[in-house]
Design a protein around this motif. Structure first.
Motif, mmCIF file in Angstrom:
data_model
loop_
_atom_site.group_PDB
_atom_site.id
_atom_site.type_symbol
_atom_site.label_atom_id
_atom_site.label_comp_id
_atom_site.label_asym_id
_atom_site.label_seq_id
_atom_site.Cartn_x
_atom_site.Cartn_y
_atom_site.Cartn_z
ATOM 1 N N GLN A 1 -4.041 12.580 22.991
ATOM 2 C CA GLN A 1 -5.182 13.486 22.910
ATOM 3 C C GLN A 1 -5.651 13.839 24.319
ATOM 4 O O GLN A 1 -5.916 12.960 25.139
ATOM 5 C CB GLN A 1 -6.307 12.837 22.099
ATOM 6 C CG GLN A 1 -7.375 13.811 21.633
ATOM 7 C CD GLN A 1 -8.301 13.182 20.603
ATOM 8 O OE1 GLN A 1 -8.394 11.964 20.478
ATOM 9 N NE2 GLN A 1 -9.005 14.005 19.845
ATOM 10 N N PHE B 1 -8.947 16.358 17.417
ATOM 11 C CA PHE B 1 -7.809 16.154 16.520
ATOM 12 C C PHE B 1 -8.193 16.584 15.115
ATOM 13 O O PHE B 1 -9.223 16.162 14.586
ATOM 14 C CB PHE B 1 -7.385 14.687 16.519
ATOM 15 C CG PHE B 1 -6.350 14.360 15.469
ATOM 16 C CD1 PHE B 1 -5.032 14.732 15.644
ATOM 17 C CD2 PHE B 1 -6.709 13.686 14.310
ATOM 18 C CE1 PHE B 1 -4.079 14.438 14.679
ATOM 19 C CE2 PHE B 1 -5.762 13.384 13.341
ATOM 20 C CZ PHE B 1 -4.446 13.764 13.519
ATOM 21 N N VAL B 2 -7.370 17.424 14.500
ATOM 22 C CA VAL B 2 -7.568 17.851 13.116
ATOM 23 C C VAL B 2 -6.318 17.461 12.341
ATOM 24 O O VAL B 2 -5.236 18.010 12.558
ATOM 25 C CB VAL B 2 -7.807 19.368 13.011
ATOM 26 C CG1 VAL B 2 -8.021 19.772 11.551
ATOM 27 C CG2 VAL B 2 -9.009 19.774 13.853
ATOM 28 N N GLY B 3 -6.435 16.500 11.467
ATOM 29 C CA GLY B 3 -5.294 16.001 10.716
ATOM 30 C C GLY B 3 -5.636 14.685 10.058
ATOM 31 O O GLY B 3 -6.811 14.402 9.780
ATOM 32 N N THR C 1 -4.902 10.344 10.118
ATOM 33 C CA THR C 1 -4.447 9.216 10.924
ATOM 34 C C THR C 1 -3.616 8.267 10.060
ATOM 35 O O THR C 1 -3.568 8.381 8.825
ATOM 36 C CB THR C 1 -5.635 8.452 11.513
ATOM 37 O OG1 THR C 1 -6.367 7.836 10.437
ATOM 38 C CG2 THR C 1 -6.561 9.391 12.287
ATOM 39 N N GLY D 1 -1.192 15.931 13.047
ATOM 40 C CA GLY D 1 -2.098 17.062 13.048
ATOM 41 C C GLY D 1 -1.682 18.154 12.082
ATOM 42 O O GLY D 1 -0.547 18.181 11.588
ATOM 43 N N ASP E 1 -0.951 20.993 12.787
ATOM 44 C CA ASP E 1 0.127 21.773 13.383
ATOM 45 C C ASP E 1 1.472 21.074 13.290
ATOM 46 O O ASP E 1 2.471 21.560 13.831
ATOM 47 C CB ASP E 1 -0.190 22.070 14.853
ATOM 48 C CG ASP E 1 -0.416 20.805 15.670
ATOM 49 O OD1 ASP E 1 -0.402 19.701 15.084
ATOM 50 O OD2 ASP E 1 -0.626 20.924 16.889
ATOM 51 N N ARG F 1 -0.110 12.933 17.333
ATOM 52 C CA ARG F 1 -1.055 12.734 18.420
ATOM 53 C C ARG F 1 -1.453 11.258 18.492
ATOM 54 O O ARG F 1 -1.485 10.554 17.470
ATOM 55 C CB ARG F 1 -2.309 13.596 18.219
ATOM 56 C CG ARG F 1 -2.070 15.080 18.417
ATOM 57 C CD ARG F 1 -1.876 15.410 19.894
ATOM 58 N NE ARG F 1 -1.661 16.829 20.109
ATOM 59 C CZ ARG F 1 -0.468 17.405 20.202
ATOM 60 N NH1 ARG F 1 0.623 16.663 20.072
ATOM 61 N NH2 ARG F 1 -0.353 18.688 20.399
#
Length: 391
Positions: free
Chosen positions: A64, A83-85, A87, A137, A139, A143
């Motif tokens: 990150q 961060f968008v996703g 874990t 993520g 995308d 990450r």
């Protein structure tokens, strides 16, 4: 003075809070700021996050990204890409709830990416990690972060009252430390192997750390770790072969017969896997399907977030508003979803409930529950239609 516009807190920890900040033209991602809480700020805590920022600047792009840091008489904060996703903690929780385990090809892909991400951690400094430090993520990119994605300082603690014996020690990062870190020694090339193998074991067993017994049993967990006595065996995954079990068991070894470094661990895994790794598209589809309730909740919260760039990597490039881009992304993910009953069923696991010792109950059996039906694709199309209508 801080010139960014600050929104409401996304999370609040023991020593810090995380808030969204206004987008910047030179950063193609949403931003968050994590700052020390003013009432408990101390020179010791400022020194710790200053050192953390220095480490962050030296880590590769898969970690990150730190955009800026300020340490002044008035402010101590970090600004980094949001961060968008989901874990590995999100994935573990969903696997435990559904009673499923990852297919072997997807499990191999996740473990390989985890090893690649931890490869830079070969120096003597101990970097605190948890199962929230690794994520996939929206995308499709993996990450990594110190502490936790979107909350780097979550495991820092204010000075404790030594007379208060009821304060539990946070186990998240302790139980992902290497034997060297636990013993207070400098990390070696073998240290990242243990940390990657602990995460691999957790994923292979459907979300159970091999030694964790709850935050009120930290010393018991560390004792099991030092004695190589896992609580949850690998054979709860019906597809793991004896050679794979042997490699992962050696990977989490505390003292004897450890792998010398990550390349040696990877070579042993490559020789033991019975099938090739999954493609990025399949990996995203499986993880999104397993964690859909968590991922959908995150996307719905983002739709109400005012401090987002119109477009960023992983979101529809032709979006005219952030909400439009997120709505299209949600629809694209819905089209990838699969029924979770396609994935292998995990064997039953008995673990102690995470409660203080005086309130502990008998072990709880984590038995699989009936799989939830996958939402039909038309739901995503209907949500997109509503988004267009609202505009």
């Amino acid at each position: 003075m801080l010139k960014a516009v600050i929104g409401s807190p996304l999370s609040i920890g023991l020593v810090s809070e995380v808030v969204p900040v206004a987008p910047r033209a030179d950063v193609r991602a949403p931003l968050v700021m994590e700052r020390l809480l003013p009432l408990i700020r101390s020179d010791e805590l400022v020194e710790q996050i200053t050192a953390l920022a220095e480490v962050a600047r030296g880590l590769p792009a898969s970690w990150q990204r730190l955009v800026s840091a300020e340490f002044s008489t008035m402010e101590a904060h970090l600004i980094y890409e949001r961060f968008v996703g989901v874990t590995l903690r999100d994935l573990s929780t969903s696997l435990r709830t559904t009673g499923r385990v990852l297919p072997l090809d997807v499990l191999r892909t996740v473990i390989e990416h985890t090893c690649d991400g931890l490869a830079p951690l070969t120096g003597p400094r101990t970097v605190l990690l948890s199962d929230r430090s690794v994520g996939l993520g929206i995308d499709g990119q993996w990450r990594f972060a110190q502490g936790a994605l979107n909350h780097w300082l979550i495991n820092l603690a204010a000075p404790r009252d030594p007379t208060d014996m009821d304060q539990p020690m946070p186990p998240d990062t302790v139980l992902l430390m290497s034997p060297e870190g636990i013993q207070g020694r400098a990390e070696t090339a073998a240290s990242p192997v243990t940390r990657a193998a602990l995460l691999a074991w957790q994923l292979a067993t459907g979300g159970f750390h091999p030694y964790r017994g709850g935050r009120y049993e930290l010393m018991a967990s560390l004792t099991r770790f030092s004695r190589d006595e896992p609580r949850v065996p690998l054979d709860v995954h019906p597809g793991l072969t004896p050679p794979l079990i042997e490699v992962l068991t050696r990977g989490v070894a505390f003292a004897r017969n450890r792998f010398a470094d990550l390349p040696a661990f990877r070579a042993a895994l490559d020789a033991a896997w019975p099938e090739p790794a999954a493609s990025p598209a399949r990996t995203l589809a499986v993880i999104a399907s397993v964690t859909w309730s968590t991922l959908q909740k995150e996307l719905h919260l983002l739709k109400r977030e005012p401090l987002l760039p119109i477009r960023w990597d992983g979101v529809w490039s032709a979006a005219r508003t952030p909400e439009e881009g997120i709505a299209v992304l949600e629809d694209q993910l819905l089209e990838r979803l699969e029924p979770v009953d396609r994935y292998p069923r995990r064997g039953a696991v008995e673990v102690a409930i995470d409660q203080p010792p005086e309130r502990a109950h008998a072990p709880e059996v984590y038995a699989p529950r009936a799989p939830q039906p996958t939402p039909p694709h038309r739901v995503g199309l209907f949500q997109r239609f509503l988004a267009l209508f609202r505009r």
